[in-house]
Design an enzyme around this catalytic site. Sequence first.
Site, PDB file in Angstrom:
ATOM      1  N   TYR A   1       4.376  10.632 -79.883  1.00 13.32           N
ATOM      2  CA  TYR A   1       3.378  10.328 -80.916  1.00 13.32           C
ATOM      3  C   TYR A   1       3.821  10.824 -82.291  1.00 13.32           C
ATOM      4  CZ  TYR A   1       0.151   8.256 -77.706  1.00 13.32           C
ATOM      5  OH  TYR A   1      -0.415   7.389 -76.800  1.00 13.32           O
TER       6      TYR A   1
ATOM      7  N   HIS B   1      -9.120   2.445 -81.379  1.00 15.32           N
ATOM      8  CA  HIS B   1      -8.294   3.298 -80.525  1.00 15.32           C
ATOM      9  C   HIS B   1      -7.801   4.536 -81.251  1.00 15.32           C
ATOM     10  CE1 HIS B   1      -7.347  -0.523 -77.955  1.00 15.32           C
ATOM     11  NE2 HIS B   1      -8.550  -0.049 -77.726  1.00 15.32           N
TER      12      HIS B   1
ATOM     13  N   GLY C   1      -2.572 -11.010 -83.279  1.00 13.20           N
ATOM     14  CA  GLY C   1      -1.541 -10.117 -82.760  1.00 13.20           C
ATOM     15  C   GLY C   1      -1.990  -9.206 -81.649  1.00 13.20           C
TER      16      GLY C   1
ATOM     17  N   ALA D   1       1.626 -13.445 -87.788  1.00 21.67           N
ATOM     18  CA  ALA D   1       0.588 -13.000 -88.733  1.00 21.67           C
ATOM     19  C   ALA D   1       1.083 -13.107 -90.169  1.00 21.67           C
ATOM     20  CB  ALA D   1       0.213 -11.553 -88.415  1.00 21.67           C
TER      21      ALA D   1
HETATM   22  C1  BV8 Z   1     -11.912   2.601 -71.220  1.00 22.38           C
HETATM   23  C2  BV8 Z   1      -4.006   3.793 -78.426  1.00 22.38           C
HETATM   24  C3  BV8 Z   1     -13.874   3.443 -70.214  1.00 22.38           C
HETATM   25  C4  BV8 Z   1      -2.956   4.662 -77.785  1.00 22.38           C
HETATM   26  C5  BV8 Z   1      -4.419   2.045 -76.766  1.00 22.38           C
HETATM   27  C6  BV8 Z   1      -8.392   2.562 -64.889  1.00 22.38           C
HETATM   28  C7  BV8 Z   1      -9.005   3.714 -65.397  1.00 22.38           C
HETATM   29  C8  BV8 Z   1      -9.644   3.696 -66.625  1.00 22.38           C
HETATM   30  C9  BV8 Z   1      -9.669   2.544 -67.366  1.00 22.38           C
HETATM   31  C10 BV8 Z   1      -9.050   1.428 -66.865  1.00 22.38           C
HETATM   32  C11 BV8 Z   1      -8.428   1.406 -65.643  1.00 22.38           C
HETATM   33  N1  BV8 Z   1      -7.913   0.155 -65.426  1.00 22.38           N
HETATM   34  C12 BV8 Z   1      -8.181  -0.628 -66.473  1.00 22.38           C
HETATM   35  C13 BV8 Z   1      -8.882   0.124 -67.347  1.00 22.38           C
HETATM   36  C14 BV8 Z   1      -9.354  -0.259 -68.602  1.00 22.38           C
HETATM   37  C15 BV8 Z   1      -8.224   0.033 -69.587  1.00 22.38           C
HETATM   38  C16 BV8 Z   1      -7.449  -1.258 -69.754  1.00 22.38           C
HETATM   39  O1  BV8 Z   1      -7.931  -2.159 -70.405  1.00 22.38           O
HETATM   40  N2  BV8 Z   1      -6.252  -1.338 -69.144  1.00 22.38           N
HETATM   41  C17 BV8 Z   1      -5.489  -2.563 -69.254  1.00 22.38           C
HETATM   42  C18 BV8 Z   1      -3.994  -2.210 -69.268  1.00 22.38           C
HETATM   43  C19 BV8 Z   1      -5.858  -3.480 -68.112  1.00 22.38           C
HETATM   44  N3  BV8 Z   1      -8.860   0.432 -70.831  1.00 22.38           N
HETATM   45  C20 BV8 Z   1      -9.064   1.726 -71.080  1.00 22.38           C
HETATM   46  O2  BV8 Z   1      -8.659   2.655 -70.409  1.00 22.38           O
HETATM   47  C21 BV8 Z   1      -9.857   1.970 -72.346  1.00 22.38           C
HETATM   48  N4  BV8 Z   1     -10.938   2.896 -72.080  1.00 22.38           N
HETATM   49  O3  BV8 Z   1     -11.927   1.615 -70.526  1.00 22.38           O
HETATM   50  O4  BV8 Z   1     -12.893   3.581 -71.194  1.00 22.38           O
HETATM   51  C22 BV8 Z   1     -13.417   4.212 -69.019  1.00 22.38           C
HETATM   52  C23 BV8 Z   1     -13.129   5.554 -69.164  1.00 22.38           C
HETATM   53  C24 BV8 Z   1     -12.762   6.288 -68.034  1.00 22.38           C
HETATM   54  C25 BV8 Z   1     -12.658   5.646 -66.792  1.00 22.38           C
HETATM   55  C26 BV8 Z   1     -12.920   4.279 -66.673  1.00 22.38           C
HETATM   56  C27 BV8 Z   1     -13.283   3.557 -67.777  1.00 22.38           C
HETATM   57  C28 BV8 Z   1      -8.981   2.580 -73.407  1.00 22.38           C
HETATM   58  C29 BV8 Z   1      -7.996   1.543 -73.893  1.00 22.38           C
HETATM   59  C30 BV8 Z   1      -7.281   2.066 -75.139  1.00 22.38           C
HETATM   60  C31 BV8 Z   1      -5.851   2.472 -74.809  1.00 22.38           C
HETATM   61  N5  BV8 Z   1      -5.146   2.855 -76.041  1.00 22.38           N
HETATM   62  N6  BV8 Z   1      -3.872   2.411 -77.939  1.00 22.38           N
HETATM   63  C32 BV8 Z   1      -1.582   4.383 -78.350  1.00 22.38           C
HETATM   64  O5  BV8 Z   1      -1.444   3.547 -79.269  1.00 22.38           O
HETATM   65  O6  BV8 Z   1      -0.636   5.030 -77.859  1.00 22.38           O
HETATM   66  S1  BV8 Z   1      -4.193   0.445 -76.249  1.00 22.38           S
HETATM   67  C33 BV8 Z   1      -2.673  -0.094 -76.822  1.00 22.38           C
HETATM   68  O7  BV8 Z   1      -2.189  -1.057 -75.918  1.00 22.38           O
HETATM   69  C34 BV8 Z   1      -2.789  -0.848 -78.124  1.00 22.38           C
HETATM   70  O8  BV8 Z   1      -3.772  -0.284 -78.958  1.00 22.38           O
HETATM   71  C35 BV8 Z   1      -3.104  -2.271 -77.725  1.00 22.38           C
HETATM   72  O9  BV8 Z   1      -4.495  -2.492 -77.776  1.00 22.38           O
HETATM   73  C36 BV8 Z   1      -2.718  -2.311 -76.267  1.00 22.38           C
HETATM   74  C37 BV8 Z   1      -1.668  -3.332 -75.949  1.00 22.38           C
HETATM   75  O10 BV8 Z   1      -0.481  -3.000 -76.750  1.00 22.38           O
HETATM   76  P1  BV8 Z   1       0.565  -4.194 -77.236  1.00 22.38           P
HETATM   77  O11 BV8 Z   1       0.765  -5.171 -76.140  1.00 22.38           O
HETATM   78  O12 BV8 Z   1       1.745  -3.682 -77.946  1.00 22.38           O
HETATM   79  O13 BV8 Z   1      -0.211  -4.816 -78.311  1.00 22.38           O
HETATM   80  P2  BV8 Z   1      -1.086  -5.967 -78.100  1.00 22.38           P
HETATM   81  O14 BV8 Z   1      -1.867  -5.953 -76.848  1.00 22.38           O
HETATM   82  O15 BV8 Z   1      -1.880  -5.929 -79.301  1.00 22.38           O
HETATM   83  O16 BV8 Z   1       0.018  -7.206 -77.908  1.00 22.38           O
HETATM   84  C38 BV8 Z   1       0.958  -7.531 -78.928  1.00 22.38           C
HETATM   85  C39 BV8 Z   1       0.681  -9.002 -79.204  1.00 22.38           C
HETATM   86  O17 BV8 Z   1       1.187  -9.336 -80.491  1.00 22.38           O
HETATM   87  C40 BV8 Z   1       1.366  -9.926 -78.202  1.00 22.38           C
HETATM   88  O18 BV8 Z   1       0.459 -10.885 -77.734  1.00 22.38           O
HETATM   89  C41 BV8 Z   1       2.468 -10.589 -79.050  1.00 22.38           C
HETATM   90  O19 BV8 Z   1       2.681 -11.925 -78.648  1.00 22.38           O
HETATM   91  C42 BV8 Z   1       1.863 -10.582 -80.416  1.00 22.38           C
HETATM   92  N7  BV8 Z   1       2.796 -10.611 -81.548  1.00 22.38           N
HETATM   93  C43 BV8 Z   1       4.090 -10.210 -81.587  1.00 22.38           C
HETATM   94  N8  BV8 Z   1       4.586 -10.406 -82.832  1.00 22.38           N
HETATM   95  C44 BV8 Z   1       3.563 -10.919 -83.591  1.00 22.38           C
HETATM   96  C45 BV8 Z   1       2.433 -11.059 -82.775  1.00 22.38           C
HETATM   97  N9  BV8 Z   1       1.267 -11.547 -83.230  1.00 22.38           N
HETATM   98  C46 BV8 Z   1       1.212 -11.917 -84.528  1.00 22.38           C
HETATM   99  N10 BV8 Z   1       2.262 -11.817 -85.379  1.00 22.38           N
HETATM  100  C47 BV8 Z   1       3.445 -11.319 -84.951  1.00 22.38           C
HETATM  101  N11 BV8 Z   1       4.495 -11.240 -85.792  1.00 22.38           N
END
Ligand code: BV8
Length: 258
Positions: free
Chosen positions: A70, A122, A197, A241
């Site tokens: 980080y 986040h 994005g 974007a």
């Molecule tokens: C929650 C900060 C309630 C940290 C991030 C088991 C236990 C607990 C929870 C879960 C579980 N199983 C599932 C969950 C829910 C989980 C979840 O959703 N998991 C997913 C993987 C299925 N969510 C959570 O845990 C959330 N909390 O549910 O709380 C809870 C609490 C306790 C117990 C149960 C429930 C918390 C989620 C937040 C996590 N933190 N970020 C850090 O940054 O280190 S998330 C992080 O990853 C990013 O913020 C982003 O949102 C996410 C994905 O990252 P990337 O893929 O890089 O980015 P993104 O998704 O935005 O994709 C990039 C895109 O851009 C692509 O589509 C690409 O094509 C496109 N792109 C590329 N170039 C360009 C472009 N677009 C435009 N222009 C370009 N040039």
Amino acid sequence: MSGADPLTRSAECLADAQRVVVLTGAGMSRESGVPTFRDALTGLWSRYDPMQLATPEAFAHDPSLVFDWYFERWRRARAASPHAGHDALVRLALRFERFTIITQNVDGLHQRAGSSEVIELHGSLEAFRCSDEGHPWDPSQFGASAGADHSTAVPVCDACGASIRPGVVWFGESLPDNAVRSAWASVEAADAVLVVGTSAIVYPAAELPLVAQRQGASVIEINPDRTPLSQVTTVAWVERAGAALPALVKRLEQTESK
Ligand code: BV8
């Protein structure tokens, strides 16, 4: 909605909108040189999976490794600059009664571009804090360089002695209540939502465009790749974007000046 090109259809969606929401993910920062989660980690980090680093368990297991990652990301974010897409959102905001950016990103680039209404779902790389009582900790005072062996001794809080952690929401952690309340309120009232994005697979953020669509808002996705959202959006604009957002502002300004 005519079968016209995505720029025209997106401009049509926004032409009569008064309340607009933008949901951004890591792809919004890609053209500023900030890698997305899905970009293969490079260099020292190439052997790690970010999904395995962005969790409370990872920090408990190896605090130095996670803190280093980080701190490195904080330095890269500080060294990055907003791109034309961020600037376009600042100009776009002037055209609507309400304009809210909800970002999943933690790099602060929207604020540095000059966007005023930004909800950080986040957390933020700027918000390091102590892991017990949340005392703030200023990373700019910390001279460590991320060592090759990731052995930076994790700093401790001057006030209570607890380990310092990044001020981001890890997987498994709940999102900040106030951010959730504001984000849901803005999409429930939106006429149009731009989704820029994001891979649309992280919840609860990925729910936001669907909440807007269910109450009648148009949803425009800007992403060079397809996502689970692509087949349900009003417009799926397969574009970067940094190209799409300036083109959209230009089109709206041209239409207005006619
Ligand atoms: C929650 C900060 C309630 C940290 C991030 C088991 C236990 C607990 C929870 C879960 C579980 N199983 C599932 C969950 C829910 C989980 C979840 O959703 N998991 C997913 C993987 C299925 N969510 C959570 O845990 C959330 N909390 O549910 O709380 C809870 C609490 C306790 C117990 C149960 C429930 C918390 C989620 C937040 C996590 N933190 N970020 C850090 O940054 O280190 S998330 C992080 O990853 C990013 O913020 C982003 O949102 C996410 C994905 O990252 P990337 O893929 O890089 O980015 P993104 O998704 O935005 O994709 C990039 C895109 O851009 C692509 O589509 C690409 O094509 C496109 N792109 C590329 N170039 C360009 C472009 N677009 C435009 N222009 C370009 N040039």
